[in-house]
Design an enzyme around this catalytic site. Structure first.
Site, mmCIF file in Angstrom:
data_model
loop_
_atom_site.group_PDB
_atom_site.id
_atom_site.type_symbol
_atom_site.label_atom_id
_atom_site.label_comp_id
_atom_site.label_asym_id
_atom_site.label_seq_id
_atom_site.Cartn_x
_atom_site.Cartn_y
_atom_site.Cartn_z
ATOM 1 N N GLY A 103 2.465 -14.463 5.138
ATOM 2 C CA GLY A 103 2.567 -15.760 3.905
ATOM 3 C C GLY A 103 1.447 -17.576 4.522
ATOM 4 O O GLY A 103 0.778 -18.279 3.358
ATOM 5 N N GLU A 151 12.528 -11.636 13.557
ATOM 6 C CA GLU A 151 13.056 -10.605 12.083
ATOM 7 C C GLU A 151 12.762 -9.179 12.844
ATOM 8 O O GLU A 151 11.276 -9.134 12.448
ATOM 9 C CB GLU A 151 11.835 -11.045 10.563
ATOM 10 C CG GLU A 151 12.859 -10.199 9.650
ATOM 11 C CD GLU A 151 11.767 -10.389 8.585
ATOM 12 O OE1 GLU A 151 10.786 -10.448 8.412
ATOM 13 O OE2 GLU A 151 12.649 -10.353 7.261
ATOM 14 N N GLU A 204 0.633 -1.138 -0.476
ATOM 15 C CA GLU A 204 -0.261 -0.054 -0.189
ATOM 16 C C GLU A 204 1.052 1.332 -0.081
ATOM 17 O O GLU A 204 0.336 2.018 -0.471
ATOM 18 C CB GLU A 204 -0.786 0.105 1.490
ATOM 19 C CG GLU A 204 -2.038 -0.207 1.036
ATOM 20 C CD GLU A 204 -3.510 -0.460 2.324
ATOM 21 O OE1 GLU A 204 -2.768 -0.750 3.513
ATOM 22 O OE2 GLU A 204 -4.212 0.949 2.530
ATOM 23 N N CYS A 264 15.579 -8.852 2.640
ATOM 24 C CA CYS A 264 14.628 -10.143 3.554
ATOM 25 C C CYS A 264 16.020 -11.289 3.494
ATOM 26 O O CYS A 264 16.282 -11.800 4.852
ATOM 27 C CB CYS A 264 13.905 -11.007 2.329
ATOM 28 S SG CYS A 264 15.423 -11.312 0.530
ATOM 29 N N GLU A 283 7.824 -15.849 -1.091
ATOM 30 C CA GLU A 283 9.280 -15.782 -1.048
ATOM 31 C C GLU A 283 9.385 -14.787 0.700
ATOM 32 O O GLU A 283 8.751 -13.534 0.371
ATOM 33 C CB GLU A 283 9.558 -14.886 -2.140
ATOM 34 C CG GLU A 283 9.736 -15.425 -3.062
ATOM 35 C CD GLU A 283 11.576 -16.416 -3.321
ATOM 36 O OE1 GLU A 283 11.567 -16.173 -1.982
ATOM 37 O OE2 GLU A 283 11.028 -17.020 -3.700
ATOM 38 N N GLY A 329 6.875 -11.295 1.238
ATOM 39 C CA GLY A 329 6.530 -10.440 2.145
ATOM 40 C C GLY A 329 6.977 -11.126 3.044
ATOM 41 O O GLY A 329 7.472 -12.351 3.138
ATOM 42 N N GLY A 330 5.832 -10.689 4.010
ATOM 43 C CA GLY A 330 6.577 -11.791 5.921
ATOM 44 C C GLY A 330 5.978 -12.758 5.619
ATOM 45 O O GLY A 330 5.176 -13.732 5.040
HETATM 46 P P1 NAD Z 1 3.509 -8.448 4.138
HETATM 47 O O1 NAD Z 1 3.507 -9.425 4.413
HETATM 48 O O2 NAD Z 1 3.369 -7.181 5.626
HETATM 49 O O3 NAD Z 1 3.195 -7.518 2.608
HETATM 50 C C1 NAD Z 1 3.608 -8.316 1.711
HETATM 51 C C2 NAD Z 1 2.703 -7.697 0.793
HETATM 52 O O4 NAD Z 1 1.285 -8.533 1.086
HETATM 53 C C3 NAD Z 1 1.885 -6.158 0.669
HETATM 54 O O5 NAD Z 1 1.329 -6.368 -0.535
HETATM 55 C C4 NAD Z 1 0.909 -6.378 1.481
HETATM 56 O O6 NAD Z 1 -0.495 -5.832 1.040
HETATM 57 C C5 NAD Z 1 0.339 -8.282 1.140
HETATM 58 N N1 NAD Z 1 -0.644 -8.344 2.423
HETATM 59 C C6 NAD Z 1 -0.180 -8.026 4.068
HETATM 60 N N2 NAD Z 1 -1.109 -9.213 3.957
HETATM 61 C C7 NAD Z 1 -1.804 -9.956 3.472
HETATM 62 C C8 NAD Z 1 -2.927 -10.762 3.546
HETATM 63 N N3 NAD Z 1 -3.411 -11.497 4.904
HETATM 64 N N4 NAD Z 1 -3.151 -11.672 2.044
HETATM 65 C C9 NAD Z 1 -2.816 -11.133 1.481
HETATM 66 N N5 NAD Z 1 -1.796 -10.351 0.850
HETATM 67 C C10 NAD Z 1 -1.347 -9.234 2.367
HETATM 68 O O7 NAD Z 1 5.430 -7.816 4.397
HETATM 69 P P2 NAD Z 1 6.313 -5.784 3.576
HETATM 70 O O8 NAD Z 1 6.084 -5.459 5.045
HETATM 71 O O9 NAD Z 1 5.363 -5.594 2.257
HETATM 72 O O10 NAD Z 1 7.845 -6.591 3.920
HETATM 73 C C11 NAD Z 1 8.753 -7.047 4.608
HETATM 74 C C12 NAD Z 1 8.781 -8.768 4.367
HETATM 75 O O11 NAD Z 1 9.141 -9.018 3.280
HETATM 76 C C13 NAD Z 1 9.950 -9.251 5.517
HETATM 77 O O12 NAD Z 1 9.317 -10.433 6.680
HETATM 78 C C14 NAD Z 1 10.699 -9.666 4.302
HETATM 79 O O13 NAD Z 1 11.995 -10.377 4.682
HETATM 80 C C15 NAD Z 1 9.863 -9.987 3.298
HETATM 81 N N6 NAD Z 1 10.448 -10.247 1.790
HETATM 82 C C16 NAD Z 1 10.441 -10.805 1.660
HETATM 83 C C17 NAD Z 1 11.580 -11.887 0.519
HETATM 84 C C18 NAD Z 1 12.283 -12.252 -0.457
HETATM 85 O O14 NAD Z 1 12.371 -12.339 -1.400
HETATM 86 N N7 NAD Z 1 12.258 -13.695 0.407
HETATM 87 C C19 NAD Z 1 11.800 -10.329 -0.219
HETATM 88 C C20 NAD Z 1 11.123 -9.186 0.297
HETATM 89 C C21 NAD Z 1 10.430 -9.414 1.439
#
Ligand code: NAD
Length: 490
Positions: free
Chosen positions: A232, A384, A177, A283, A249, A227-228
């Site tokens: 996930g 993390e 967002e 990440c 990821e 994402g987190g």
């Molecule tokens: P986040 O999980 O809060 O959000 C990631 C995305 O998912 C956003 O677009 C968010 O709007 C969406 N989202 C959130 N909750 C959701 C749900 N319940 N259902 C579907 N979509 C949802 O993560 P963040 O705070 O944006 O990013 C940080 C995290 O991402 C850290 O944990 C980091 O380690 C991880 N990350 C991993 C990699 C990798 O390649 N392994 C790369 C970058 C970031």
């Protein structure tokens, strides 16, 4: 800047009319207004992607035709590289030297790599004793929901959108967002190069609702999520309904191991880069440093001395080495972690505070922070943090280093620094992690698979396999004409 969603080839407001201010995290200023959508907008985008996929308008193109679109997208990105790098810095806070030298070039490379890669795909075939033939082909999965985070908004979007499109899928992309700007520019390029309507759709808004709809919808065939780990897990559950393909990821708590035979200053600098690059919002951040006991005290002292000198500020200036956290609520969360470290008895050796001096009071800056003398039960060691916060532990020998390095629910990355290359290989072979380095950190190559063991994810991005995760395998068994089976007497 007024940012809208891109659905079925048209720029659209949210059906609800909702909007969200987009901030520059270095200054707290509003830099854009973005549409903020709902589940209804998500359904519209899915319908457009479904229609485009089912019509064959994209998947029926030859691989050369699809690859040409990707090359054109890369060329347009290259023309606009400086503009997009600056926008990424303004929206995410990451320093301009990173957006200029990493985020945008790697994004361009990713589009070109998957354009090349799709042309290299070969089909397998077998001829049987009865002269029949089996051919094995790869087809697109279908409609793909791509959900990406805010730490590398454009580059990580490219890591899924480029292979997904190359493979012939149609997509609905949902950026985080708070960081829609660079991805909005990318969709402008999609429009300029004439990508057929419905092939790539952009939705903007909250993950818990819109992202969840992508994961739940029976009209979506695959979700690729970065994402987190908590989000996930929620996606994995939501995706079970129609058994859609899922790649994840996720997060990490990656160890960097330093033996006592290293070049001391070089190792210190690499350890700094491992954790403080992108203000720790990576990440693979090397957030757990393991140092051999004979050099531990000296290492911690020197690390703190140098971390205190990191030039923190608005990343638009070339001289800035570390920018702000990407949003205020995340900054507050990181400050809570720091507080918990102090309360649990870790020794704070530098940082630990928000920076408000020298005109940084409206931004979301945290000083490079290091904790020593930690124990494995502390939250700052286990969880993390995703900020500029390092924990340093000591180890006795190789076995102790490996045991401590692997003591995590995560398994994304890890590294070893030593001049004994045999030892380095031995240690790396025992790390339960998907991305490892010997005597370097953070280097990412588009031709090599990216992803984690354990709770750091499922599947891989990048590399040839990153394309395969966007394809289904089909076997076609061919007899030139039907023969009697000869099984039934009557
Ligand atoms: P986040 O999980 O809060 O959000 C990631 C995305 O998912 C956003 O677009 C968010 O709007 C969406 N989202 C959130 N909750 C959701 C749900 N319940 N259902 C579907 N979509 C949802 O993560 P963040 O705070 O944006 O990013 C940080 C995290 O991402 C850290 O944990 C980091 O380690 C991880 N990350 C991993 C990699 C990798 O390649 N392994 C790369 C970058 C970031």
């Amino acid at each position: 800047m007024n940012i809208n969603m891109f659905i079925d080839g048209e720029w659209r407001e949210s059906l609800s009319g909702g909007r969200k201010d987009i901030l520059n995290p270095a200054t707290g200023e509003v830099i854009a207004s973005a549409a903020s959508g709902t589940v209804e907008d998500t359904k519209l985008a899915i319908k457009a992607a479904r229609g485009a996929f089912d019509s064959g308008i994209w998947s029926n193109l030859s691989v050369d035709e699809r690859a040409d679109y990707l090359y054109k997208i890369a060329d347009r990105l290259e023309e606009k590289a400086a503009e997009i790098a600056l926008l990424e810095t303004e929206n995410n806070g990451k320093v301009i030297r990173a957006t200029t030298n990493v985020d945008i070039p790697v994004t361009i490379q990713t589009f070109r790599y998957y354009a090349d890669q799709i042309k290299l795909m070969e089909q397998e075939s077998y001829t049987r004793a009865d002269s029949s033939e089996t051919i094995i082909i790869q087809e697109p999965v279908g409609v793909c929901g791509l959900i990406v985070p805010w730490n590398f908004p454009l580059m990580i979007a490219a890591w899924s959108i480029a292979p997904a499109l190359a493979a012939g899928n149609t997509v609905v992309l949902k950026p985080a967002e708070v960081t829609p700007v660079s991805v909005y520019k990318l969709f402008g390029i999609f429009e300029e190069v004439g990508l057929p309507a419905g092939v790539a759709n952009l939705i903007l808004g909250p993950g818990s609702k819109m992202g969840n709809e992508l994961a739940e919808s029976f009209e979506v065939d695959k979700v690729a999520f970065t994402g987190g780990t908590q989000a996930g897990q929620s996606i994995l559950r939501a995706a079970a309904g129609n058994m859609k393909k899922v790649t994840l990821e996720l997060g990490g708590k990656s160890p960097l191991i330093i033996f006592d035979d290293v070049d001391f200053e070089t190792a210190v600098e690499n350890a700094m880069f491992g954790i403080f690059h992108n203000a720790g919002q990576v990440c693979t951040a090397a957030s757990r440093l393991l140092v051999h006991e004979t050099i531990y005290d000296r290492f911690v002292e020197r690390l703190a001395e140098r971390a205190n000198k990191i030039v923190v500020g608005n990343g638009e200036s070339e001289t800035i080495e570390m920018g702000p956290l990407t949003n205020e609520s995340h900054m507050i969360e990181v400050l809570h972690y720091i507080k918990s470290g102090i309360e649990e008895g870790a020794r704070l050796v530098c940082g630990g505070n928000r920076i408000t001096e020298n005109g940084l009071d409206q931004g979301f800056f945290i000083a490079p922070t290091i904790f020593a003398d930690v124990n494995p039960n502390m939250r700052i060691v286990k969880e993390e943090i995703f900020g500029p916060v390092l924990v340093v532990e000591k180890f006795k020998d190789e076995e102790d280093a490996v045991r401590k390095a692997n003591d995590s629910i995560y398994g994304l990355a890890g590294a070893v620094f030593t001049e004994d290359i045999d030892r380095a290989r031995r240690v790396v072979s025992k790390l339960r992690a998907g991305i490892t380095w010997i005597n370097s950190y953070h280097l990412a190559y588009v031709d090599s698979p990216w992803g984690g063991y354990k709770q750091s994810g499922i599947g891989r991005s990048l590399g040839a396999i990153g394309l395969e995760y966007f394809m289904e395998l089909k076997q076609i068994n061919i007899h030139q004409k039907a023969n009697p089976v000869g099984w039934y007497a009557n």
